[in-house]
Design a protein around this motif. Sequence first.
Motif, PDB file in Angstrom:
ATOM      1  N   PHE A 117     -28.141-101.074  87.537  1.00 24.46           N
ATOM      2  CA  PHE A 117     -26.871-101.519  86.977  1.00 24.46           C
ATOM      3  C   PHE A 117     -26.440-102.802  87.678  1.00 24.46           C
ATOM      4  N   CYS A 118     -26.398-103.883  86.908  1.00 24.90           N
ATOM      5  CA  CYS A 118     -25.971-105.174  87.459  1.00 24.90           C
ATOM      6  C   CYS A 118     -25.051-105.874  86.455  1.00 24.90           C
ATOM      7  N   ALA A 119     -24.142-105.071  85.877  1.00 29.10           N
ATOM      8  CA  ALA A 119     -23.246-105.599  84.855  1.00 29.10           C
ATOM      9  C   ALA A 119     -21.779-105.533  85.262  1.00 29.10           C
ATOM     10  N   GLY A 120     -21.497-105.046  86.441  1.00 30.36           N
ATOM     11  CA  GLY A 120     -20.115-104.973  86.884  1.00 30.36           C
ATOM     12  C   GLY A 120     -19.608-103.548  87.003  1.00 30.36           C
ATOM     13  N   GLU A 121     -18.482-103.444  87.682  1.00 30.54           N
ATOM     14  CA  GLU A 121     -17.899-102.146  88.014  1.00 30.54           C
ATOM     15  C   GLU A 121     -17.535-101.308  86.785  1.00 30.54           C
ATOM     16  N   GLU A 122     -16.938-101.923  85.795  1.00 32.22           N
ATOM     17  CA  GLU A 122     -16.500-101.172  84.612  1.00 32.22           C
ATOM     18  C   GLU A 122     -17.675-100.497  83.903  1.00 32.22           C
TER      19      GLU A 122
ATOM     20  N   ARG B  55     -19.128 -97.627  86.115  1.00 35.97           N
ATOM     21  CA  ARG B  55     -18.313 -96.398  86.097  1.00 35.97           C
ATOM     22  C   ARG B  55     -18.468 -95.629  84.785  1.00 35.97           C
ATOM     23  N   GLU B  56     -18.627 -96.340  83.691  1.00 32.33           N
ATOM     24  CA  GLU B  56     -18.763 -95.664  82.399  1.00 32.33           C
ATOM     25  C   GLU B  56     -20.173 -95.127  82.169  1.00 32.33           C
ATOM     26  N   TYR B  57     -21.191 -95.901  82.514  1.00 31.17           N
ATOM     27  CA  TYR B  57     -22.553 -95.550  82.102  1.00 31.17           C
ATOM     28  C   TYR B  57     -23.423 -94.905  83.180  1.00 31.17           C
ATOM     29  N   CYS B  58     -23.152 -95.116  84.452  1.00 29.96           N
ATOM     30  CA  CYS B  58     -23.959 -94.451  85.495  1.00 29.96           C
ATOM     31  C   CYS B  58     -23.917 -92.928  85.360  1.00 29.96           C
ATOM     32  N   PRO B  59     -22.748 -92.324  85.189  1.00 30.50           N
ATOM     33  CA  PRO B  59     -22.735 -90.865  85.040  1.00 30.50           C
ATOM     34  C   PRO B  59     -23.545 -90.381  83.826  1.00 30.50           C
TER      35      PRO B  59
ATOM     36  N   ILE C 107     -32.485-101.899  82.643  1.00 32.95           N
ATOM     37  CA  ILE C 107     -31.670-102.862  83.393  1.00 32.95           C
ATOM     38  C   ILE C 107     -30.414-103.107  82.576  1.00 32.95           C
ATOM     39  N   VAL C 108     -29.291-102.655  83.098  1.00 35.24           N
ATOM     40  CA  VAL C 108     -27.994-102.843  82.451  1.00 35.24           C
ATOM     41  C   VAL C 108     -27.421-104.158  82.975  1.00 35.24           C
ATOM     42  N   GLY C 109     -27.165-105.068  82.063  1.00 32.85           N
ATOM     43  CA  GLY C 109     -26.750-106.415  82.449  1.00 32.85           C
ATOM     44  C   GLY C 109     -27.962-107.326  82.558  1.00 32.85           C
ATOM     45  N   ALA C 110     -28.955-107.063  81.731  1.00 38.38           N
ATOM     46  CA  ALA C 110     -30.251-107.735  81.819  1.00 38.38           C
ATOM     47  C   ALA C 110     -30.189-109.241  81.601  1.00 38.38           C
TER      48      ALA C 110
ATOM     49  N   ALA D 220     -26.730 -87.911  84.119  1.00 43.83           N
ATOM     50  CA  ALA D 220     -26.756 -86.686  83.314  1.00 43.83           C
ATOM     51  C   ALA D 220     -28.017 -86.604  82.461  1.00 43.83           C
ATOM     52  N   ALA D 221     -28.556 -87.756  82.079  1.00 50.45           N
ATOM     53  CA  ALA D 221     -29.781 -87.798  81.270  1.00 50.45           C
ATOM     54  C   ALA D 221     -31.038 -87.724  82.138  1.00 50.45           C
ATOM     55  N   GLY D 222     -30.861 -87.662  83.471  1.00 55.13           N
ATOM     56  CA  GLY D 222     -32.005 -87.495  84.357  1.00 55.13           C
ATOM     57  C   GLY D 222     -32.464 -88.737  85.094  1.00 55.13           C
ATOM     58  N   ALA D 223     -31.742 -89.837  84.977  1.00 58.75           N
ATOM     59  CA  ALA D 223     -32.155 -91.084  85.631  1.00 58.75           C
ATOM     60  C   ALA D 223     -31.648 -91.155  87.070  1.00 58.75           C
ATOM     61  N   THR D 224     -32.371 -91.892  87.878  1.00 56.65           N
ATOM     62  CA  THR D 224     -31.892 -92.307  89.187  1.00 56.65           C
ATOM     63  C   THR D 224     -31.281 -93.686  88.974  1.00 56.65           C
ATOM     64  N   CYS D 225     -30.075 -93.880  89.501  1.00 55.24           N
ATOM     65  CA  CYS D 225     -29.373 -95.149  89.287  1.00 55.24           C
ATOM     66  C   CYS D 225     -29.278 -95.949  90.573  1.00 55.24           C
ATOM     67  N   ILE D 226     -29.499 -97.233  90.432  1.00 55.46           N
ATOM     68  CA  ILE D 226     -29.273 -98.177  91.514  1.00 55.46           C
ATOM     69  C   ILE D 226     -28.206 -99.127  91.002  1.00 55.46           C
ATOM     70  N   ASP D 227     -27.025 -99.007  91.588  1.00 56.97           N
ATOM     71  CA  ASP D 227     -25.871 -99.777  91.125  1.00 56.97           C
ATOM     72  C   ASP D 227     -25.590-100.908  92.091  1.00 56.97           C
ATOM     73  N   LEU D 228     -25.544-102.118  91.567  1.00 57.57           N
ATOM     74  CA  LEU D 228     -25.310-103.286  92.405  1.00 57.57           C
ATOM     75  C   LEU D 228     -23.844-103.712  92.441  1.00 57.57           C
ATOM     76  N   SER D 229     -22.982-102.952  91.776  1.00 55.95           N
ATOM     77  CA  SER D 229     -21.545-103.267  91.795  1.00 55.95           C
ATOM     78  C   SER D 229     -20.892-102.535  92.965  1.00 55.95           C
TER      79      SER D 229
END
Length: 135
Positions: free
Chosen positions: A86-91, A94-98, A23-26, A102-111
């Motif tokens: 991802f619940c830490a904001g757009e910036e 954009r930096e960490y989702c890719p 959880i990014v932005g935990a 690339a590391a094999g994760a499925t991302c759910i982005d709330l921004s």
Amino acid sequence: MSSPAASGSRQEVGIAKPRNVAIVGATGAVGTQLVEVLAERDFPVAELRLLASEGSVGEALDFRGEEVMVQSLTRDSLQDIDLAFFCAGEEQSREYCPLAVAAGATCIDLSSAWRLDPEVPLVIPEVNPGEIARY
């Protein structure tokens, strides 16, 4: 004879195997609620990695009766993650989702970072819930 639900085995009731979840932005409002929802819904988590800014590193959040320490979000912190919220904001998205993908994760982005990107699926549970099955 007991029912599969009564036996408590996840495999018997067809629930997915436990995943490594980040959880990014935990420590934000949405992140802390997400930690609670994962616990309340008994989401199958093998490892929960709580990631946030430097100011939150060292804080602990309760997850299923255990303290989980918040770690710094770095370029390497998404390794070995299966599912990243991802619940830490757009910036940050954009930096960490890719990197997570690339590391094999499925991302759910709330921004709103990927809202207009035709290559990124936009799934809204109340509008197109069936779309999630494609991912």
